[in-house]
Design an enzyme around this catalytic site. Structure first.
Site, PDB file in Angstrom:
ATOM      1  N   ASP A  46       0.841  -1.191   0.000  1.00 18.67           N
ATOM      2  CA  ASP A  46       0.000   0.000   0.000  1.00 18.67           C
ATOM      3  C   ASP A  46       0.876   1.240   0.000  1.00 18.67           C
ATOM      4  OD1 ASP A  46      -2.658   1.445   0.522  1.00 18.67           O
ATOM      5  OD2 ASP A  46      -1.364   2.180   2.144  1.00 18.67           O
ATOM      6  N   TYR A  51       2.885  10.302   0.535  1.00 24.41           N
ATOM      7  CA  TYR A  51       4.069   9.821   1.238  1.00 24.41           C
ATOM      8  C   TYR A  51       5.341  10.351   0.572  1.00 24.41           C
ATOM      9  CZ  TYR A  51       0.660   6.487   3.148  1.00 24.41           C
ATOM     10  OH  TYR A  51      -0.439   5.903   3.737  1.00 24.41           O
ATOM     11  N   LYS A  77      -3.590   5.827  -3.322  1.00 25.22           N
ATOM     12  CA  LYS A  77      -4.658   6.698  -2.822  1.00 25.22           C
ATOM     13  C   LYS A  77      -4.854   7.915  -3.720  1.00 25.22           C
ATOM     14  CE  LYS A  77      -3.510   5.105   1.813  1.00 25.22           C
ATOM     15  NZ  LYS A  77      -2.170   4.527   1.534  1.00 25.22           N
TER      16      LYS A  77
END
Length: 337
Positions: A46, A51, A77
Site C-alpha cells: 500500500d 508519502y 490513494k
C-alpha cells in the site's frame, strides 16, 4: 470484491516510511527494505502520493517493476495531486500532522477530491509506480485531522467526485476495489450510511489498535460487518510506540500513552509475550480485518513482523488485558484465547 478474497494473506507492507517519514532514509536502505519484504513473501503493498510527495510510490515502483504484475496486489490513494513546482515541505499545511514528510520530495501538493483530480492522481501514480494498473484505490485523509471544520465540505466533494469515479472504474473492471484510507472513524461511518456509491472496504490507520479500539468497536465495525465491508488496519503499532518506537499518532508520545504502553508491556513480560506480537495479532483477530500493513525502514523489521505473526500468545495474557481494563470487553480475541 471482498478484500479478504482479494488480498494475498493477512500481512501487507505499508510504505509511508518509504516517503522519508520522520527521517531521510538512504536509497539503498529503502530498496533493501522493500526487497526484504518481497523476498520474505509479502505480496500486498500500500502506498500514496502523499508519502514524501510521490517518493514512496517511486521507490516501491522500482522494486515491484521487477516482479510479475499478477504476483502482487497494489493499492494507492487519491485526494492529493503532486505538481512539478517545488515548495518547502516544512511549511505545508497538514492539519494535525505538520512536518510529517519534511524529508520527502519538495514537490508541491494540493488537496483535491474532485472527479478530474482523481483521474489525474491515478494517472500520475501509475507513472510513478511504473505499472499499468492498480488493484485498490483509497480516498485519502478525508477527515477532521487534516481538514478540521472543513472536512464535511471536502467529504461532499469526494462523494460527488472521487467516490463516483472509483465506483465507475470498479464497475468497468479497471480497479478491483475502492474505499477510504483515513485516521478517523467518522468518515467511514458516514460513507457506510450512503445509499451510493458503495465502497468495498476501508483502510483505517491507528483507530483499531491495542491502544485505541473502543470507538471503532461501537458503531463502525458492526456496521462494516453487517454490510460485508472489510478493513485493512494501518498503523497496527500506533505509529511505532507499540513496537519500541517513540511516536504515537505521528508525533512524540504523550505521557499518558507511555503509561498505558508500560502497563501493557508489564503484562506481556509476565506472560513471556512480545508487545509487537500482541499488537499485530490483536488487530488481525477482528473478523472484519482483511489484513494489517505495518511499515518498516530496515530490512530486519520484516522478519520481526513475520515472527510476531507466528508467536504463540497464551490465552491468559488476553484475559489479563481485559481484567485490567486495557482491552475492551467487546474486542474479539485471537483464536484459542
Amino acid at each position: 470484491m471482498s478484500l479478504t478474497h482479494l488480498l494475498p494473506g493477512s500481512l501487507g507492507f505499508g510504505t509511508a516510511p518509504m516517503g522519508n517519514m520522520f527521517r531521510a532514509i538512504p536509497e539503498d536502505e529503502a530498496q533493501a527494505t522493500l526487497q526484504a519484504a518481497w523476498d520474505q513473501g509479502i505480496r500486498y503493498y500500500d502506498t500514496a502520493p502523499f508519502y514524501g510527495a510521490g517518493l514512496a510510490e517511486i521507490r516501491l515502483g522500482q522494486m515491484l517493476s521487477q516482479q510479475p504484475r499478477d504476483s502482487f496486489v497494489l493499492s494507492t490513494k487519491v485526494g492529493r495531486v503532486i505538481h512539478d513546482e517545488v515548495e518547502d515541505p516544512a511549511t505545508r499545511d497538514l492539519g494535525e500532522k505538520g512536518g510529517l514528510f519534511e524529508h520527502g520530495r519538495p514537490n508541491k501538493m494540493t488537496g483535491d477530491y474532485s472527479a478530474d483530480a482523481t483521474k489525474r492522481s491515478i494517472e500520475d501514480s501509475l507513472k510513478r509506480l511504473n505499472t499499468d494498473r492498480l488493484d485498490i484505490v483509497w480516498v485519502h485523509d478525508i477527515a477532521q485531522d487534516f481538514h478540521g471544520d472543513r472536512w464535511l465540505a471536502q467529504f461532499e466533494t469526494a462523494r460527488t467526485g472521487a467516490f463516483r469515479v472509483l465506483d465507475d472504474l470498479r464497475d468497468q473492471g479497471v480497479i478491483k476495489a475502492w474505499g477510504l484510507g483515513v485516521n478517523r472513524v467518522e468518515p467511514v461511518e458516514l460513507t457506510l450510511a450512503l445509499d451510493e456509491p458503495r465502497p468495498d472496504g476501508f483502510l483505517l490507520a491507528g483507530r483499531y489498535t491495542l491502544l485505541d479500539h473502543r470507538q471503532a468497536l461501537q458503531r463502525l465495525l458492526p456496521a462494516a460487518q453487517e454490510q460485508g465491508v472489510d478493513m485493512v488496519v494501518g498503523g497496527p503499532y500506533s505509529s511505532g510506540v507499540l513496537a519500541g518506537g517513540t511516536h504515537f499518532e505521528y508525533q512524540e508520545t504523550p505521557a499518558h500513552i507511555l503509561e498505558t504502553v508500560r502497563r501493557i508491556r508489564e503484562l506481556a513480560e509476565r506472560h513471556g509475550v512480545s508487545v509487537k506480537a500482541a499488537a499485530l495479532q490483536f488487530v488481525l483477530a477482528h473478523p472484519a480485518t482483511a489484513a494489517a500493513i505495518p511499515g518498516a525502514t530496515r530490512p530486519s523489521r520484516i522478519a520481526e513482523d513475520l515472527g510476531a505473526l507466528r508467536e504463540e500468545i497464551p490465552a491468559g495474557f488476553w484475559h489479563d488485558l481485559r481484567e485490567t481494563g486495557l482491552l475492551d470487553q467487546a474486542a474479539p480475541l485471537p483464536a484459542g484465547a
